[in-house]
Each structure stands twice: as structure tokens, then as C-alpha cells.
Design an enzyme around this catalytic site. Structure first.
Site, PDB file in Angstrom:
ATOM      1  N   ASP A 164      -9.055 -16.806  96.658  1.00 50.85           N
ATOM      2  CA  ASP A 164      -8.582 -15.929  98.180  1.00 50.85           C
ATOM      3  C   ASP A 164      -8.155 -16.582  98.804  1.00 50.85           C
ATOM      4  O   ASP A 164      -9.128 -17.139  99.110  1.00 50.85           O
ATOM      5  CB  ASP A 164      -9.323 -14.783  97.566  1.00 50.85           C
ATOM      6  CG  ASP A 164      -9.769 -14.268  96.211  1.00 50.85           C
ATOM      7  OD1 ASP A 164      -8.691 -13.922  94.919  1.00 50.85           O
ATOM      8  OD2 ASP A 164     -10.786 -13.276  96.399  1.00 50.85           O
ATOM      9  N   ASP A 192     -14.953 -13.877  95.043  1.00 50.65           N
ATOM     10  CA  ASP A 192     -16.362 -13.332  94.359  1.00 50.65           C
ATOM     11  C   ASP A 192     -16.592 -14.190  92.893  1.00 50.65           C
ATOM     12  O   ASP A 192     -15.834 -13.730  92.103  1.00 50.65           O
ATOM     13  CB  ASP A 192     -15.757 -12.056  93.415  1.00 50.65           C
ATOM     14  CG  ASP A 192     -15.023 -10.967  94.692  1.00 50.65           C
ATOM     15  OD1 ASP A 192     -16.311 -11.547  96.075  1.00 50.65           O
ATOM     16  OD2 ASP A 192     -14.347 -10.228  94.424  1.00 50.65           O
ATOM     17  N   ASP A 217     -13.332 -16.632  89.564  1.00 48.80           N
ATOM     18  CA  ASP A 217     -13.108 -15.358  90.827  1.00 48.80           C
ATOM     19  C   ASP A 217     -12.964 -14.185  89.791  1.00 48.80           C
ATOM     20  O   ASP A 217     -11.982 -13.770  89.043  1.00 48.80           O
ATOM     21  CB  ASP A 217     -12.512 -15.860  91.560  1.00 48.80           C
ATOM     22  CG  ASP A 217     -11.998 -15.223  92.333  1.00 48.80           C
ATOM     23  OD1 ASP A 217     -13.226 -14.572  92.692  1.00 48.80           O
ATOM     24  OD2 ASP A 217     -10.789 -15.262  93.376  1.00 48.80           O
ATOM     25  N   ASP A 234     -12.041 -10.480  89.551  1.00 47.97           N
ATOM     26  CA  ASP A 234     -10.723  -9.646  89.910  1.00 47.97           C
ATOM     27  C   ASP A 234     -10.693  -8.102  88.586  1.00 47.97           C
ATOM     28  O   ASP A 234     -11.100  -8.026  87.342  1.00 47.97           O
ATOM     29  CB  ASP A 234      -9.554 -10.272  89.425  1.00 47.97           C
ATOM     30  CG  ASP A 234      -8.493 -10.214  90.546  1.00 47.97           C
ATOM     31  OD1 ASP A 234      -8.484  -8.788  90.575  1.00 47.97           O
ATOM     32  OD2 ASP A 234      -8.096 -10.387  90.970  1.00 47.97           O
ATOM     33  N   GLY A 255       9.343 -37.348  52.428  1.00 50.65           N
ATOM     34  CA  GLY A 255      11.012 -37.453  51.812  1.00 50.65           C
ATOM     35  C   GLY A 255      11.388 -36.935  51.088  1.00 50.65           C
ATOM     36  O   GLY A 255      13.053 -36.442  50.787  1.00 50.65           O
ATOM     37  N   GLY A 256      11.057 -35.789  51.097  1.00 54.10           N
ATOM     38  CA  GLY A 256      11.143 -34.302  50.373  1.00 54.10           C
ATOM     39  C   GLY A 256      11.454 -34.833  48.389  1.00 54.10           C
ATOM     40  O   GLY A 256      10.675 -35.453  47.943  1.00 54.10           O
ATOM     41  N   SER A 264       3.671 -35.718  51.407  1.00 55.62           N
ATOM     42  CA  SER A 264       4.766 -34.887  51.284  1.00 55.62           C
ATOM     43  C   SER A 264       5.706 -34.789  50.078  1.00 55.62           C
ATOM     44  O   SER A 264       4.475 -34.763  49.169  1.00 55.62           O
ATOM     45  CB  SER A 264       5.348 -35.280  52.324  1.00 55.62           C
ATOM     46  OG  SER A 264       6.820 -34.773  52.700  1.00 55.62           O
ATOM     47  N   ASP A 277       1.799 -31.802  56.995  1.00 56.95           N
ATOM     48  CA  ASP A 277       2.552 -33.260  56.525  1.00 56.95           C
ATOM     49  C   ASP A 277       1.988 -34.419  57.544  1.00 56.95           C
ATOM     50  O   ASP A 277       2.002 -34.296  58.726  1.00 56.95           O
ATOM     51  CB  ASP A 277       3.620 -33.417  56.816  1.00 56.95           C
ATOM     52  CG  ASP A 277       4.396 -34.205  55.278  1.00 56.95           C
ATOM     53  OD1 ASP A 277       4.179 -35.542  55.807  1.00 56.95           O
ATOM     54  OD2 ASP A 277       5.707 -34.023  54.710  1.00 56.95           O
TER      55      ASP A 277
END
Length: 814
Positions: free
Chosen positions: A40, A46, A96, A98, A333-334, A364, A649
């Protein structure tokens, strides 16, 4: 003081300790703050302060709010029962308040309680902002209770503390006619594993619940009776009743009856009693290999010794200590990785070297090959033609039906069944069942623990699978990751030295105890987890594209400062320092959330849940080997405090499966590195070498010439004679070199066969991109034959590495 002590020494001479230590009472007095002017401008702030000490309670304490003051004074005292053998980091947050919007977080202070000595009154002034002289005064007092001892179990990184169980039975029969059908009773023990139970009155007459909680936390049982009707059900206005009971009031084994008013003349009866849980842990703490793996190694050593004698044509057999540990390391690498690994294993089989292998690690796509092979308990003793033929059939089939309506309905039913079994489901589970359809075209009931049958006689190499544990949100993989390994016997974290049985992965644990046994998932769910490409966040993508996130790291680090200004830290080895973090601005938060959110992450029950970090964990050598992020020095941010883990992965960090092989307990002498990268055939091995150098893990230097990088060969031998602690590494990049002219080692292609040697591995026109799940038969065969050929064509280097390793073993390498 009499201290009971028991130590169990593991084969690696790293003691698992069970010992009794006294409990201490920590008092924290929040005195005052000065010059708090951040939020503030026109008026004073506060302010209030919250206190969170997760090793003592899940409850967050807070002071009163001091209104309209830049120099708030509280003089409020809070008490925490703590165990000094764990790392106690108190977090103080200044807000603070609010009334209209969310309270503003001004500062966060992290304080290491190890700075406070028993019997000492310790006053600290935290310099929050030296430029504006913003300060916070706090006073600490520690009182050690030598009469109250607590048994702890620790591997010096994780600490398991005693756990108690509160049993609650709710007798509903006498009250049901006065309660609405939709009425319910909610019971909560904050900090317990279960946290909250809810019972609906229309179900059953008696219902029982359990709450498991750390014994010395002494939490409260909170109950809330909702939607009860007064006046025997004639008054339709909703009302409620509540109760709060400190559990420290109960003696162990004592049964207590508690009455909760349900109406003006009717009560709801609760029967409560507590009991102490067994100190036996279902999580294995320690860095040594489990007994099952040690038994495997004993059996496998005989197979390897016989194979080496045959392959190297040795005149005499090898003694036990002369047999090297050889491992295959396969990257991701799939489908490219899956197909290539089949070809390379086939090449090793033809050379007679496959029986020389002790471990195969993968991540993987390479794990798809491994999980398929290990359904056959003697796969390495057979010709690989059958599993290769099966893989080819699925790789070349039409996959347009994978997401047909019929399959989508099946997927939905499958996920619904998992949810009924108490397993959290996600989009990754849809990927799992779709992947199962792609790779098997059927429901495959095989599980990881079933692979034990394939290694129980040492007949095959032991498979090791790798994933990364990352934060679900708010941080990149580069900034926080932890290696998690899977074997048919165990699943565990390398950094923490904590392992569970593979069949218990996905079950619920608390403080090392198995709380709820969930069914073991089929292997397809693990395959999807090991190749979890769906949990990426934008920052991970940026890191991959740029190979650096130094700017972002600098931005994060600017938010964290050291505030050790007014006092000299103690010389205790448990001391980590005290820091404060400046809160993020709104724009920063928005950007961070966008960049780090993982919208498709997979949540798995955390088997480290509840553990505490040992007071000296950060100095422990085993932890230090694998610590590699700033969060490692902040125990309140580490995995034991998470409810779940998020596994992805390993390629999000480095496309490698090396870490399980680099555990010193496995004593790996040779690594056959199979890299399936298309664009940069040396990036993974170079990154692994750099990582090992930074972590102090023995690994050979990866030295490459510009010619090597421009025109890579089929195989590279990395060995350091002066560094015999480092394994010998044979690196096989995915390249098409002499295969273009030779169809077999030493057999040149005819002119009409030259087209078969053309394997398009690079460029956007490559048929082997990561997201390609369908190959033509010709493309599958080309890649398979290329990788098979590259192994056979470099048999001399493989035999040379084996000979060097045996020589080292005979000279005393352990």
C-alpha cells in the site's frame, strides 16, 4: 540419557539405522516487523505472518492481522513438536490482508531450525529488503525432552517416523430416521494419509474409518455433521453439528465413545481408539541392490563367464572376480528405437555376445522392444526371428482403426474400470491403451513383475527401465528432475535410496508403510509412462529448441536471496542457510504458469509420501551423486512432500538410459551405447559425459573430432586407461556408413542391390520420424538390417572392449 540403537549394515557398508532420539519443543515468537511499505502506498499495510513447518504439522499457523501499520507488532508465540534428526525448515510468510482481493504475499523466509541449540533463546532479525530497511524480528527457543524418545528409521537421506492409526466407527442405525437421505458426516485428521473421510447416512448401519498420522504430530479429529433435520425430521431447515478432539487425549488402545448431537433428542455415536503401527517399512531404504537382483547376478555371472570363454576363445575359464559386467544402453526414439534395438540385439546374438550381457536399460521407444521380449522367459536363448516378425506385422499394419468408435468405447470402459479400482486416470492412460492396440492389437495382461520369470535363473539380461520424475506445474524439467528406475523386482529413486516392489507401484504409501494395495497395472500403462510425451510444458519445448534456459534461470534466481547478515551460522553440518524469496508479480505469475503448466500430466501415487529428509541429507554422498537442481537444497520442495509423482520420458532432459547403469553398486564395466537420434548422433553421449563430469560420476571423456561430427562412423570406443573407475563405452550412433556398399560384413552389394543400402535417416523426408507409427515392410527391413549389420561389422571393437575389461578385472578393478 539412555539411547536404544540398532544398525543394519547393508552389503555396500551403508548402514540402515533404527535409533531412538528425544523429541524437542520449538517455540517461535513473532515479535515485530519494520518499514513494511511494499503493497500500500497511501496507507500502512495490514500485515500478518503465517508459519509452516511441514515436519511438525500440516496445519499452517498465523498471527493476528495488525491493521494500517508499516511497523506491525505481534508478540505472538507458536509451538511445534519437532525431531532434530530431520531437516526442519520453517517457512515464514508475510502477507498484506485485503478484504476485496486475494491477500498479497510480501515475503517468504526459509529458516533452518538447526540454527537453534537446545536451551538457547535465539533472536533473529531477518533483513527482508536492505534498500528499504524492511525487517522481521523473531525469537526461537528449543527445549529437548529427554524423557520422550522417538524411534526413527533412516538411510541418512530419508527418515521414517512412528505412525499411529486412529480407528473411527460410526453407528448410524439409531439416528437414520432423523437424518435426511442426503445427509453426511465428514471426518478429517489434517496431516494424516487419508485426510478426509465422508459417510452418507443412507448407506449401512455401521461404518468404520482409519486415519494414519505421524505419532508425535498430535493432530486433531475434526467432524462436521451436515444436513441433519431437527425435531425428528419435521423441521425441514438444515442445521449442522461439529466436533474437535485433540488426539493426544487418547491413550494407545483405549476406546473412547464420542456423542455428536444429530437432533434435539437424538445423538450420533462415534467409537474411537488409537493404535501404534508396526515399525516395519514396505519401502526399502538403502542404496545396495535388492536381494533378488544380487541372486540374479550370481546366476548370470556363470552364463556370462561361459559366453566370454567361447567368444574370446579363452583357454581357461574366468574366475568370479574376473567376469566383467556388460550392459546395453538403449535411448528413446519411438518406433525407430524399437525397430533398431531389435536389429542390434539380433546382431549381438549372431556374434555370440548376447549371453555376455548382464543388463539392458532403456527408455521411451526402446522399452517397447524390451517389454515385448521379456514376455518370453527364455527369449535370448532363442532366435529372434519370431518377435521381430511380430513387431514387423504391427509396424506395417493399417492403424486407422486405432481411434475408431469401437476402440474408443473400449478405451473408455478400460479407464472406467481403473477408476473403480482406485487408480487415478488421465489422458496418458488413453495413450497407453491406444499404444497397446498399436503394438499388440490385443489386450496384453502381462505386467512388469511377470518379467521376474525371465530372469530368475539368470537366463536373460536384467531389464532396467528409466523415467524422470518432474514437477507437475510451475517449473521446467531442466530445473527439476529425478531419475526413477524400474526393474522386474523394484521401482525406486536413485537420489533418495528408496525402492518398492514392482507389483506395488501405483499403490498408496505413507511414511514407508503400504496403506492401500492397488492392482498392478498392465505393462502397457508403464510403456506409456516411460514414453510419456504428453506431459511436456512450453518451457521444456523452449529448452529443447534453444538448448539453454539461462535467462529464465537468472530470472528465477533473482527472486531468491541469502539473508545471513546479522549472525554467524553454526558449524553444524546440517546447516543449509536461511533464505528469503520475493513474491512474483502478477505478470510474472501469468507467464510462468503458461510456460510451465503440464495440461496432460499423469498423476501417480507417491510412494515417498510422508518421509522426512534427514538433517544431514544434503551432505550424504549418495544423495550428492544425483542432486542436480537448486530445489535439492530446499527439502520442503522435494518429492516426499508431494501427494503424487509425475513421471515423463527421460529424453525431456537427456535421451539416455545410462543412470541405472552408473549406480556404483552395479559395477558396470562396459556400456554398449545404442543411440537412435537422427539429427545429432553424439548429442546424447556428450550430454551424458558432461552430466557425469558435473556430478562426479565416473565416465570416460567423450572426445570427438570435427570429422567425426561431420561424417560419423558406425562405432566409437571411449576408454581411459588412467581412469579405471569409469566404464568402457562403445557408442553406436544410428548412421548408414559402410552398409551402403556391404549387405553383410565383408560381402559387397551387387549393383542391383545398391538400393537396399539406401536408408533415409536424415531430413524431413525420413521415414523414421518420432511420430511415425507405420512403416512399409521395406522401410522396416532396411532399418532392421542396418542396425544388425552395424553391430556385426564392429565385432573387433566389441571383442577389444571385452578383452580390456577382463584385463582390468584381473588387475584388481572392483
Amino acid at each position: 540419557m539412555c539411547v536404544a540403537q540398532f544398525s543394519f549394515v547393508t552389503p555396500s557398508n551403508h548402514a540402515l539405522q533404527i535409533q531412538a532420539f528425544p523429541i524437542s519443543l520449538l517455540s517461535v515468537k513473532i515479535l515485530q516487523a519494520r518499514n513494511i511499505t511494499i503493497a500500500d502506498i497511501l496507507s500502512g499495510t495490514d500485515c500478518y505472518v503465517t508459519l509452516w513447518l511441514p515436519t511438525a504439522s500440516k496445519e499452517e499457523a498465523r498471527t493476528q492481522t495488525v491493521l494500517n501499520s508499516n511497523d506491525p507488532m505481534w508478540n505472538e508465540t507458536f509451538y511445534f513438536t519437532i525431531q532434530n534428526q530431520v531437516k526442519n525448515i520453517l517457512e515464514l510468510r508475510i502477507y498484506d490482508e485485503d478484504l476485496l482481493t486475494k491477500d498479497d504475499l510480501l515475503f517468504t523466509v526459509l529458516f533452518d531450525v538447526a540454527e537453534v541449540s537446545p536451551g538457547e533463546r535465539f533472536h533473529v532479525t531477518f533483513i527482508l529488503n536492505p534498500e528499504r530497511s524492511e525487517e522481521l524480528d523473531v525469537e526461537f527457543i528449543m527445549k529437548e525432552n529427554l524423557d520422550d524418545l522417538e524411534n526413527i528409521t533412516t538411510n541418512y537421506i530419508l527418515v521414517a517416523r512412528p505412525v499411529s492409526c486412529l480407528n473411527v466407527c460410526v453407528a448410524k442405525g439409531k439416528s437414520m430416521k432423523y437424518l435426511k437421505e442426503d445427509g453426511d458426516l465428514q471426518l478429517r485428521v489434517k496431516g494424516s494419509h487419508e485426510d478426509t473421510w465422508k459417510t452418507v447416512f443412507k448407506s449401512g448401519l455401521v461404518e468404520c474409518f482409519q486415519f494414519h498420522y505421524p505419532t508425535h504430530w498430535e493432530p486433531e479429529l475434526n467432524g462436521q455433521l451436515q444436513h441433519c433435520s431437527s425435531n425428528g425430521g419435521q423441521d425441514k431447515q438444515n442445521s449442522s453439528a461439529s466436533l474437535t478432539i485433540p488426539l493426544k487425549l487418547f491413550s494407545v488402545g483405549q476406546e473412547v465413545n464420542v456423542v455428536l448431537p444429530a437432533s434435539e433428542d437424538t445423538n450420533l455415536e462415534l467409537k474411537l481408539h488409537t493404535q501404534t503401527c508396526s515399525e516395519h517399512l514396505d519401502v526399502r531404504l538403502g542404496f545396495d541392490l535388492c536381494g533378488e537382483e544380487q541372486a540374479f547376478l550370481h546366476k548370470r555371472k556363470k552364463v556370462v563367464a561361459d559366453a566370454l570363454k567361447s567368444v574370446l576363445q579363452l583357454k581357461e575359464g574366468l574366475l568370479d572376480h574376473e567376469v566383467p559386467v556388460v550392459a546395453v544402453m538403449a535411448t528413446g526414439g519411438g518406433c525407430r528405437a524399437m525397430t533398431s534395438l531389435y536389429g542390434q540385439l539380433s546382431g549381438l546374438k549372431k556374434l555370440g555376445v548376447l549371453d555376455c550381457i548382464t543388463y539392458i536399460s532403456g527408455t521411451s521407444g526402446s522399452t517397447w522392444t524390451m517389454s515385448n521380449l521379456y514376455e518370453d522367459s527364455s527369449w535370448s536363448q532363442k532366435d529372434l526371428e519370431r518377435p521381430i516378425r511380430e513387431a514387423k506385422k504391427h509396424m506395417t499394419k493399417n492403424k486407422i482403426s486405432t481411434f475408431s468408435l469401437e476402440h474408443l468405447i473400449y478405451y473408455q470402459n478400460e479407464l472406467s474400470q481403473r477408476a473403480k479400482e482406485g487408480i487415478a486416470t488421465s489422458f496418458n492412460d488413453l495413450w497407453a491403451v491406444a499404444l497397446e492396440n498399436i503394438l499388440h492389437d490385443r489386450v496384453n495382461d502381462f505386467k512388469l513383475s511377470d518379467q521376474q520369470h525371465a530372469v530368475n535363473q539368470g537366463q536373460n539380461p536384467l531389464p532396467l527401465y528409466l523415467a524422470l520424475n518432474v514437477k507437475e506445474n510451475h517449473i521446467s524439467t531442466f530445473d527439476f528432475k529425478e531419475w526413477c528406475e524400474f526393474s522386474p523386482y523394484e521401482v525406486g529413486f536413485l537420489k533418495y535410496g528408496a525402492f518398492i516392489r514392482s507389483e506395488d507401484f501405483g499403490s498408496e504409501f505413507f511414511m514407508g508403510r503400504l496403506m492401500k494395495k492397488n492392482p498392478e497395472s498392465r505393462i502397457c500403462y508403464l510403456e506409456a509412462l516411460w514414453s510419456n510425451i504428453l506431459a511436456v510444458n512450453l518451457l521444456d519445448v523452449w529448452n529443447k529448441l534453444s538448448s539453454t534456459d539461462e535467462c529464465w534461470q537468472k530470472l528465477i534466481r533473482n527472486k531468491l536471496r541469502n539473508i545471513e547478515i546479522n549472525y554467524i551460522p553454526p558449524k553444524s553440518s546440517s546447516y543449509l542457510g536461511t533464505s528469503w524469496m520475493c513474491p512474483d508479480g502478477m505478470l510474472f505469475k501469468i507467464i510462468r504458469n503458461i510456460l510451465t503448466d503440464r495440461p496432460l500430466h499423469h498423476h501417480i501415487h507417491n510412494f515417498l509420501k510422508g518421509f522426512h529428509m534427514h538433517k544431514n541429507y544434503y551432505q550424504e554422498s549418495q544423495f550428492s551423486t544425483w542432486k542436480d537442481s537448486r530445489l535439492d537444497q530446499f527439502p520442503n520442495q522435494l518429492t516426499p512432500l508431494e501427494d503424487g509423482i509425475c513421471l515423463v520420458d527421460a529424453a525431456y532432459f537427456i535421451n539416455t538410459s545410462c543412470p541405472p547403469l552408473l549406480r556404483k553398486e552395479r559395477k558396470v564395466d562396459i556400456i554398449l551405447s545404442f543411440d537412435y537420434s537422427l539429427d545429432n548422433p553424439f548429442q546424447s553421449i556428450e550430454q551424458t559425459g558432461k552430466y557425469c563430469l558435473e556430478q562426479g560420476i565416473p565416465f570416460p571423456r567423450i572426445l570427438l573430432s570435427e570429422e567425426d561430427k561431420k561424417n560419423p562412423r558406425e562405432c566409437y570406443l571411449f576408454v581411459e586407461d588412467e581412469n579405471k573407475e569409469a566404464p568402457i563405452v562403445l557408442h553406436f550412433p544410428l548412421v548408414n556408413d559402410t552398409f551402403q556398399k556391404f549387405k553383410e560384413p565383408g560381402v559387397e552389394r551387387r549393383q542391383k542391390e545398391m538400393a537396399e543400402g539406401t536408408v533415409p535417416l536424415s531430413g524431413n523426408c525420413s521415414r523414421y520420424q518420432l511420430m511415425d507409427f507405420t512403416y512399409t515392410k521395406k522401410d522396416f527391413d532396411k532399418l532392421l538390417k542396418l542396425t544388425d549389420y552395424n553391430i556385426q561389422n564392429n565385432s573387433d571393437l566389441i571383442l577389444q572392449a571385452l578383452s580390456i575389461a577382463i584385463k582390468w578385472k584381473k588387475c584388481g578393478r572392483k
